[in-house]
Scaffold this active site. Structure first.
Site, PDB file in Angstrom:
ATOM      1  N   TYR A  33      16.654 -57.504 -20.100  1.00 56.40           N
ATOM      2  CA  TYR A  33      15.613 -58.097 -19.465  1.00 56.40           C
ATOM      3  C   TYR A  33      14.310 -57.636 -19.627  1.00 56.40           C
ATOM      4  O   TYR A  33      13.297 -58.250 -20.192  1.00 56.40           O
ATOM      5  CB  TYR A  33      15.911 -58.208 -17.906  1.00 56.40           C
ATOM      6  N   HIS A  79      10.491 -67.552 -10.033  1.00 57.73           N
ATOM      7  CA  HIS A  79       9.487 -67.414 -10.888  1.00 57.73           C
ATOM      8  C   HIS A  79       9.139 -68.813 -12.057  1.00 57.73           C
ATOM      9  O   HIS A  79       8.227 -68.784 -12.588  1.00 57.73           O
ATOM     10  CB  HIS A  79       9.586 -66.319 -11.774  1.00 57.73           C
TER      11      HIS A  79
END
Ligand SMILES: *[C@@H]1O[C@H](CO)[C@@H](O)[C@H](O)[C@H]1NC(C)=O
Ligand SMILES: *[C@@H]1O[C@H](CO)[C@@H](O)[C@H](O)[C@H]1NC(C)=O
Ligand SMILES: *[C@@H]1O[C@H](CO)[C@@H](O)[C@H](O)[C@H]1NC(C)=O
Ligand SMILES: *[C@@H]1O[C@H](CO)[C@@H](O)[C@H](O)[C@H]1NC(C)=O
Length: 374
Positions: free
Chosen positions: A330, A348
């Site tokens: 990530y 998000h």
């Protein structure tokens, strides 16, 4: 009898292990076949990820069909980034539109004139019942004037923290920008070949103290934190202390630390007030309204008022590398073997954000770099 049983148990366990490893070998092999990059005539990896393959299906899960034409263009674009052209008319137009929603130079930070001791602050993302009382120490760390007032930079870079930067060798390119924004105090020193070292501003979520500096509980933690800050001498530390009420305790720890080391640190502190609703309202006009905007797009919004041109690196919210097809962590600084996480996707909406940023790239508003740097 007991010994025979335990030997038998061991044998059965080994057989089971063998079968399991065979299964995973086969699936790794299958994965490998699907993700081996094909090479173009001159040995350059050719983009194929968006056309076929198991991982692109995984990606498509997050992307609606309207994204498909974009992804084809994206794969072409990755092969030849020199095709990108800046459109300053469009950029200036967007800067103007943003200024209709928020006065970035002034709302960049609270100032001595905009708050007073004893004032109760609320939080952008927490219930209104939570408050933070501005004390003398906090007040003494608030700047007199916004550090970006009347500051203008030519070409800026915003460095996101995506795993796509791992092995990118973009460091020396990033070093050349006039102003470099980074997100969440991301480490640079040991990744400098890929991400560069130059930092002119970084965001600092107070929870970083909890996560990486053990709440400054030991002498060692305090030394480590001091040394990290020392490397940022001259840069702006942008601290969103009023987004979540859960920051309250660490904010007080942070404030005490800064007061104590005031004379020794040259980092410029900036404390944004409750600005998110204004920024959200702007992005809503672009059909982007997640629960929370990412730090990256927030930096872009701030940068739009300070910079004449903005280039983005490390903005890629997917778990595979579009250059090589390999799996990605990530963050570029995640420990080796850390699995890509999708835990932020819901709050998000990073794929939707990426889609918008990519559209802006196509329009010449910003330049998105996804390929490796030569
Ligand atoms: C990339 O595109 C530019 C402009 O369209 C062209 O001049 C250049 O030859 C291309 N390079 C490659 C490697 O295809
Ligand atoms: C640049 O952007 C403006 C405003 O969005 C647009 O009208 C114009 O056609 C664009 N120019 C180029 C060369 O793409
Ligand atoms: C934003 O700036 C304006 C002045 O331009 C000021 O009146 C307002 O209080 C500021 N708001 C925040 C949240 O900083
Ligand atoms: C940006 O930071 C670098 C060091 O990291 C510094 O040399 C440079 O002067 C800074 N630029 C600005 C505009 O502050």
């Amino acid at each position: 009898m007991v010994r025979i049983a335990s030997v038998l148990g061991l044998v059965m366990f080994s057989v089971a292990l063998l079968i399991l490893s065979l299964i995973s070998y086969v699936s790794i092999k299958k994965d490998f076949l699907l993700s081996t990059p094909r090479y173009g005539p001159n040995g350059v990896p050719r983009m194929y990820m968006f056309h076929t393959g198991f991982r692109s299906q995984l990606a498509m899960k997050y992307l609606d069909s309207a994204f498909t034409p974009l992804t084809n263009a994206l794969s072409e674009d990755l092969q030849n980034s020199s095709k990108w052209r800046y459109n300053s008319t469009a950029f200036i137009q967007q800067r103007y539109e943003i200024s209709q929603y928020i006065d970035i130079p002034h709302n960049f930070t609270l100032t001595r004139r905009s708050v007073r001791i004893g004032q109760l602050m609320h939080y952008d993302y927490s219930s209104h019942k939570y408050v933070f009382s501005i004390g003398e120490n906090f007040y003494s760390l608030v700047p007199e004037v916004s550090p970006i007032l009347n500051k203008h930079y030519n070409i800026c870079a915003i460095i996101g923290n995506s795993g796509i930067l791992s092995g990118s060798r973009c460091g020396s390119q990033i070093e050349k920008f006039d102003f470099v924004f980074r997100c969440n105090f991301a480490p640079t020193e040991i990744f400098k070949k890929d991400v560069g070292r130059r930092t002119n501003m970084t965001t600092f979520n107070p929870s970083i103290l909890e996560k990486y500096y053990n709440n400054l509980l030991t002498v060692q933690d305090r030394n480590n934190f001091f040394l990290s800050l020392k490397k940022l001498d001259g840069a702006i530390l942008w601290i969103p202390a009023f987004f979540f009420h859960t920051s309250a305790t660490v904010t007080r720890t942070l404030v005490d630390f800064f007061v104590e080391h005031r004379g020794q640190l040259k980092v410029q502190l900036a404390w944004p007030g409750n600005i998110m609703q204004y920024i959200n309202n702007y992005w809503k006009t672009k059909q982007l309204s997640p629960k929370r905007l990412s730090t990256g797009i927030l930096m872009y919004t701030l940068a739009s008022s300070m910079c004449d041109q903005i280039h983005l690196y490390g903005f890629w919210p997917f778990g595979w590398d579009p250059n090589t097809g390999k799996e990605l962590p990530y963050h570029y600084y995640d420990k080796k073997g850390t699995k890509f996480t999708t835990k932020w996707q819901e709050s998000h909406q990073l794929p939707a954000e990426f889609k918008l940023l990519y559209k802006m790239h196509m329009e010449g508003l910003l330049k998105l770099t996804l390929s490796h740097c030569a």
